[in-house]
Scaffold this active site. Structure first.
Site, PDB file in Angstrom:
ATOM      1  N   ALA A 138     -12.769  78.199 -52.295  1.00  0.00           N
ATOM      2  CA  ALA A 138     -12.706  76.427 -52.538  1.00  0.00           C
ATOM      3  C   ALA A 138     -13.330  76.294 -52.202  1.00  0.00           C
ATOM      4  O   ALA A 138     -13.981  74.524 -51.560  1.00  0.00           O
ATOM      5  CB  ALA A 138     -10.840  76.446 -52.557  1.00  0.00           C
ATOM      6  N   SER A 146     -12.946  76.934 -46.174  1.00  0.00           N
ATOM      7  CA  SER A 146     -13.287  78.509 -45.176  1.00  0.00           C
ATOM      8  C   SER A 146     -12.355  79.669 -44.914  1.00  0.00           C
ATOM      9  O   SER A 146     -11.742  80.264 -44.029  1.00  0.00           O
ATOM     10  CB  SER A 146     -13.073  77.510 -43.926  1.00  0.00           C
ATOM     11  OG  SER A 146     -14.369  76.802 -42.793  1.00  0.00           O
ATOM     12  N   ASP A 148     -17.242  75.552 -39.030  1.00  0.00           N
ATOM     13  CA  ASP A 148     -15.974  76.008 -39.444  1.00  0.00           C
ATOM     14  C   ASP A 148     -15.616  77.363 -38.782  1.00  0.00           C
ATOM     15  O   ASP A 148     -14.041  76.876 -39.016  1.00  0.00           O
ATOM     16  CB  ASP A 148     -16.116  76.985 -41.002  1.00  0.00           C
ATOM     17  CG  ASP A 148     -17.131  76.616 -42.056  1.00  0.00           C
ATOM     18  OD1 ASP A 148     -16.919  75.293 -42.010  1.00  0.00           O
ATOM     19  OD2 ASP A 148     -17.336  76.979 -42.924  1.00  0.00           O
TER      20      ASP A 148
END
Length: 391
Positions: free
Chosen positions: A118, A121, A167
């Protein structure tokens, strides 16, 4: 019997549990690998990892989300496409071995609730929770920032993805109720309270898998490097694209001869400015301005950086039309994944109905909606202190 014993069997030393969240980037997309600014926040969704030491030097990897199980020795940590998801924890082990650390062997059981693919992360979450567990179990003299840097190097060197550090930083350094204004070049950062008043953050999964994300990501990294090399002829003292300001870009953009590459740099430079302005608008409580910056960010990612795709565009355009929504944009690398939306809390249900109907009509796909709390970064979970699926 909990998840851990289901996979590893009972007995032996007691296991410990660690958690690392996913992240959502509020604004600042494809700026981190140029040394620029980003504005992420850690989510309450994430990855739990149960770990128990072994004495035979073997490393066993299990996941409640994937059938693939891997059982290897310390000399078998090389990347293997067949090992799928487990390459992330394997890569962390490999990086730590390269830096001179040794381990007795472990059983690892992963359980996550981040939607796979999605763009929230899940990979950084898996990597960071592994690094945290190995540090604490091995009593390694490494700070959280050290782990952030190590997991980014792992993505670059082991996984072959030319990612920036956003991230890993958001997953490692998140704080409940706070977004993080991060300058990726220096890792200077500050927490900004995410006080949304009558509005809520709604994350929508397009359910379009991000098939092109890694290859196009590396392509965009290369395009930015090529363009900056041309631009730097006029700006020899500027170390990277993230330090190019709008005024210098106006003066010297014609140095970038390829019109496609010029568009890429235009996005990065304007997006960096939007990030800083967005953080200031939140500090001042101006949510309408923040929502407008979200819209401009998506338009730039669509028109200049060309990483959205028809599904994300359809999802964002449906949100823009829906009553109660003051901001919407794609989040993550693009080509599928999620959008982040700022929606009045009294109109969330109507917003979801309107967006789902229009999006399904345009794409045939069904979106999933997530109401996320902004949570803390990677940490160990103490039994009885926080809820945890392992007990």
């Amino acid at each position: 019997m909990g998840y851990f014993e289901q996979y590893t069997g009972s007995g032996g030393e007691d296991f410990r549990v660690f958690f690392a969240p996913g992240r959502v980037n509020l604004i600042g997309e494809h700026t981190d690998y140029t040394g620029g600014y980003v504005f992420p926040a850690a989510l309450s969704y994430g990855t739990w990892l149960g770990v128990r030491p072994r004495t035979d030097g073997r490393f066993r990897f299990f996941s409640t989300s994937f059938d693939k199980q891997v059982d290897i020795g310390a000399d078998e940590l090389a990347y293997s496409a067949e090992d799928g998801w487990s390459n992330y924890p394997k890569g962390v082990l490999w990086m730590l071995q390269q830096e001179g650390h040794a381990f007795p062997g472990y059983d690892f059981v992963f359980h996550g609730n981040i939607p796979n693919g999605a763009g929230l992360s899940s990979s950084a979450s898996i990597s960071m929770v592994t690094a945290l567990a190995l540090r604490d179990l091995g009593q390694l003299p490494l700070t959280t920032i050290d782990l952030v840097k190590l997991t980014q190097r792992m993505e670059n060197q082991y996984m072959g993805v030319s990612c920036g550090i956003m991230d890993q930083f958001a997953v490692g350094m998140g704080k409940a109720g706070q977004a993080m204004l991060l300058r990726c070049e220096t890792l200077e950062y500050e927490y900004v309270p995410l006080e949304l008043g009558d509005y809520s953050l709604v994350i929508i999964n397009s359910n379009k898998r991000r098939e092109l994300a890694d290859s196009k990501y590396n392509e965009r990294v290369a395009e930015c490097a090529t363009g900056f090399a041309q631009l730097q002829k006029q700006l020899p003292h500027v170390p990277n694209l993230g330090n190019v300001n709008a005024a210098d870009w106006e003066r010297f953009q014609e140095e970038v001869t390829d019109p496609v590459i010029r568009k890429r740099l235009e996005h990065v430079i304007r997006e960096n400015d939007r990030v800083k302005r967005s953080a200031e608008s939140l500090r001042q409580g101006d949510l309408l301005a923040f929502g407008d910056y979200m819209r401009r960010s998506h338009e730039s990612l669509r028109d200049l950086y060309e990483v959205t795709g028809k599904e994300l565009d359809a999802l964002v355009e449906a949100a823009w039309k829906a009553e109660g929504c003051i901001g919407a944009r794609m989040t993550g690398a693009g080509f599928g994944g999620c959008t982040v939306n700022l929606v009045h809390r009294d109109q969330v249900d109507a917003f979801k109905r309107a967006v789902e109907e229009e999006y399904r009509g345009k794409t045939g796909l069904h979106p999933d909606f997530y109401h996320c709390e902004i949570g803390d970064g990677a940490r160990e979970i103490e039994r009885g202190v926080e809820p945890c699926p392992f007990w």
